[in-house]
Design a protein around this motif. Structure first.
Motif, short mmCIF file in Angstrom:
data_model
loop_
_atom_site.label_atom_id
_atom_site.label_comp_id
_atom_site.label_asym_id
_atom_site.label_seq_id
_atom_site.Cartn_x
_atom_site.Cartn_y
_atom_site.Cartn_z
N ARG A 222 1.88 15.30 12.19
CA ARG A 222 2.66 15.16 10.96
C ARG A 222 2.67 13.73 10.47
N ARG A 223 2.64 12.77 11.39
CA ARG A 223 2.66 11.37 10.98
C ARG A 223 1.38 11.01 10.23
N SER A 224 0.31 11.74 10.50
CA SER A 224 -0.96 11.46 9.83
C SER A 224 -1.03 12.11 8.45
N GLN A 225 0.01 12.88 8.12
CA GLN A 225 0.03 13.58 6.85
C GLN A 225 1.15 13.06 5.96
N ILE A 226 1.04 13.39 4.69
CA ILE A 226 2.07 13.00 3.74
C ILE A 226 3.31 13.85 3.96
N GLY A 227 4.48 13.25 3.67
CA GLY A 227 5.70 14.05 3.70
C GLY A 227 6.16 14.40 5.09
N SER A 228 6.06 13.45 6.04
CA SER A 228 6.50 13.74 7.39
C SER A 228 8.01 13.92 7.46
N GLY A 229 8.72 13.40 6.44
CA GLY A 229 10.16 13.61 6.40
C GLY A 229 10.94 12.62 7.25
N ASP A 230 10.29 11.56 7.74
CA ASP A 230 10.97 10.56 8.55
C ASP A 230 11.87 9.73 7.64
N ARG A 231 13.18 9.86 7.83
CA ARG A 231 14.11 9.21 6.91
C ARG A 231 14.19 7.70 7.10
N SER A 232 13.69 7.19 8.24
CA SER A 232 13.72 5.75 8.46
C SER A 232 12.51 5.07 7.81
N GLU A 233 11.55 5.86 7.36
CA GLU A 233 10.32 5.33 6.78
C GLU A 233 10.55 4.91 5.33
N ARG A 234 10.15 3.67 4.99
CA ARG A 234 10.25 3.22 3.61
C ARG A 234 9.12 3.88 2.84
N ILE A 235 9.47 4.78 1.95
CA ILE A 235 8.43 5.55 1.29
C ILE A 235 8.11 5.05 -0.12
N ARG A 236 9.09 4.43 -0.78
CA ARG A 236 8.87 4.12 -2.19
C ARG A 236 9.66 2.90 -2.62
N THR A 237 9.10 2.12 -3.54
CA THR A 237 9.80 0.96 -4.11
C THR A 237 9.87 1.11 -5.63
N TYR A 238 11.05 0.84 -6.17
CA TYR A 238 11.30 0.89 -7.62
C TYR A 238 11.56 -0.55 -8.06
N ASN A 239 10.60 -1.15 -8.77
CA ASN A 239 10.72 -2.54 -9.18
C ASN A 239 11.02 -2.61 -10.67
N TYR A 240 12.27 -2.98 -11.00
CA TYR A 240 12.71 -2.99 -12.40
C TYR A 240 12.08 -4.12 -13.21
N PRO A 241 12.01 -5.36 -12.70
CA PRO A 241 11.42 -6.44 -13.53
C PRO A 241 10.00 -6.11 -13.98
N GLU A 242 9.22 -5.42 -13.13
CA GLU A 242 7.83 -5.10 -13.48
C GLU A 242 7.68 -3.69 -14.05
N GLY A 243 8.80 -2.92 -14.09
CA GLY A 243 8.73 -1.54 -14.57
C GLY A 243 7.79 -0.70 -13.73
N ARG A 244 7.81 -0.96 -12.43
CA ARG A 244 6.81 -0.38 -11.53
C ARG A 244 7.46 0.49 -10.45
#
Length: 358
Positions: A293-315
């Motif tokens: 599962r770790r080798s696949q997307i969506g392992s569901g590990d809640r401690s894993e940083r999955i996404r960053t929302y950067n407001y200054p860059e709109g990214r």
């Protein structure tokens, strides 16, 4: 693969026939299960029959070309048909490989989502509210029903933690990729120096359990009631309508205070408890597959940083697949399909690769 498809088509015909049997129609449980199987098999069989049609065209045009003796115009027409059907057969074959991948048995379930503000204090709570808004708008776009079960708000309109259910076909198949730590980089309104701060919120997506799937002994439960309350005096209730349930064997504690009646809050709290216990049972069952599962997307590990929302860059950047999109506000307005589609595609590719290696 094609032997498997022939067996699948045979099963599809069997299920279709059973669904016309009056005895089956009158048995709600059997009929529901067969309808679920029928819906799962339908896209596979439709694609398989499309393949057979194109394969027949390919074989017939190849036979004509191999035989020779065609006049120029007719040969050009047959050659065009041959090229087109050859390409279609190759494309459909790849699509069938994906359709035949083992399906997550929870994909069609409703979900319970929990969001908690993490590192960053009030800014993290405001970000948790932004995530809840994004998921609410996404569910609304899909015409799915959202029901808040428990919420702990801050004075400034942030959310320390919230639990809510999403009811709709395929809800888990889309939301399951959201489990993990979401990080935000932006300038807080309270920041006078204009410095960018980083804070985070965690998201847990749980497939909702049916009553019959989780055996709960009433003797293992203890119930507490208390007065509902909220930030700034919201949801204040003079009666003890809020309910807290503790499950002794697991130590799981759930509470609900969003409804005005104790009975309704108890029903929602029990739904949350069943779902948490179901998830614990699933985790125990799948621990042996952690490496895969770790080798696949969506392992569901809640401690894993999955996404960053950067407001200054709109990214927005999804770290699991290296996806970066410069339309932050658009996505935060509930337009998540572009991100989720990319994650689902990467997940399928990883599973196909693992299947071929196996």
């Amino acid at each position: 693969m094609f032997d498997k498809l022939k067996l699948t088509e045979k099963r599809f015909e069997e299920v279709n026939e059973k669904l016309m049997d009056p005895n089956v129609v009158n048995d709600n449980v059997v009929y529901r299960d067969l309808m679920k199987e029928f819906k799962t098999l339908t896209p596979i069989i439709e694609k398989y029959r499309e393949y057979l049609k194109e394969k027949q065209t390919f074989d017939e045009s190849k036979e004509l070309l191999d035989a020779g003796g065609l006049d120029k115009d007719f040969r050009e027409m047959v050659q065009e048909e041959y090229d087109s059907s050859k390409e279609a057969v190759a494309t459909i074959t790849e699509e069938l490989k994906i359709l035949l991948l083992p399906k997550d048995p929870n994909d069609d379930r409703n979900v319970i989502i929990e969001i908690r503000g993490g590192v960053g204090g009030e800014e993290a709570a405001l970000f948790a509210h932004s995530l809840f808004r994004m998921y609410s708008m996404y569910a609304e776009n899909k015409r799915w029903k959202i029901d808040v079960m428990n919420i702990n708000e801050t004075e400034l309109g942030g959310i320390k933690e919230i639990s809510f259910s999403v009811e709709g076909e395929g809800a888990y198949s889309r939301f399951k990729y959201e489990s993990g730590t979401h990080r935000v980089q932006r300038v807080p309104e309270t920041e006078s120096q204009g410095r960018v701060h980083t804070s985070a919120a965690t998201v847990a997506v749980l497939p909702e359990a049916d009553e019959v799937e989780v055996d709960i002994n009433p003797a293992d439960l203890s119930f507490d009631t208390f007065r509902a309350s909220g930030a700034g005096g919201q949801h204040i209730n003079k009666t003890e309508s809020a309910v807290r349930i503790t499950h002794a064997p697991s130590g799981v504690v759930v509470e609900c205070q969003e409804e005005r009646s104790q009975r309704e809050n108890k029903e929602k709290a029990m739904k949350m408890l069943r779902t948490k216990l179901y998830e614990m049972a699933l985790k125990e069952k799948t621990d042996k597959e952690v490496a895969e599962r770790r080798s696949q997307i969506g392992s569901g590990d809640r401690s894993e940083r999955i996404r960053t929302y950067n407001y200054p860059e709109g990214r927005i950047t999804d770290h699991r697949i290296g996806l970066t999109i410069y339309r932050l506000e658009y996505i935060l307005d509930g337009n998540l399909d572009e991100v989720i589609d990319a994650l689902a595609t990467a997940d399928q590719a990883a599973k196909l690769s693992a299947q071929q290696e196996g």
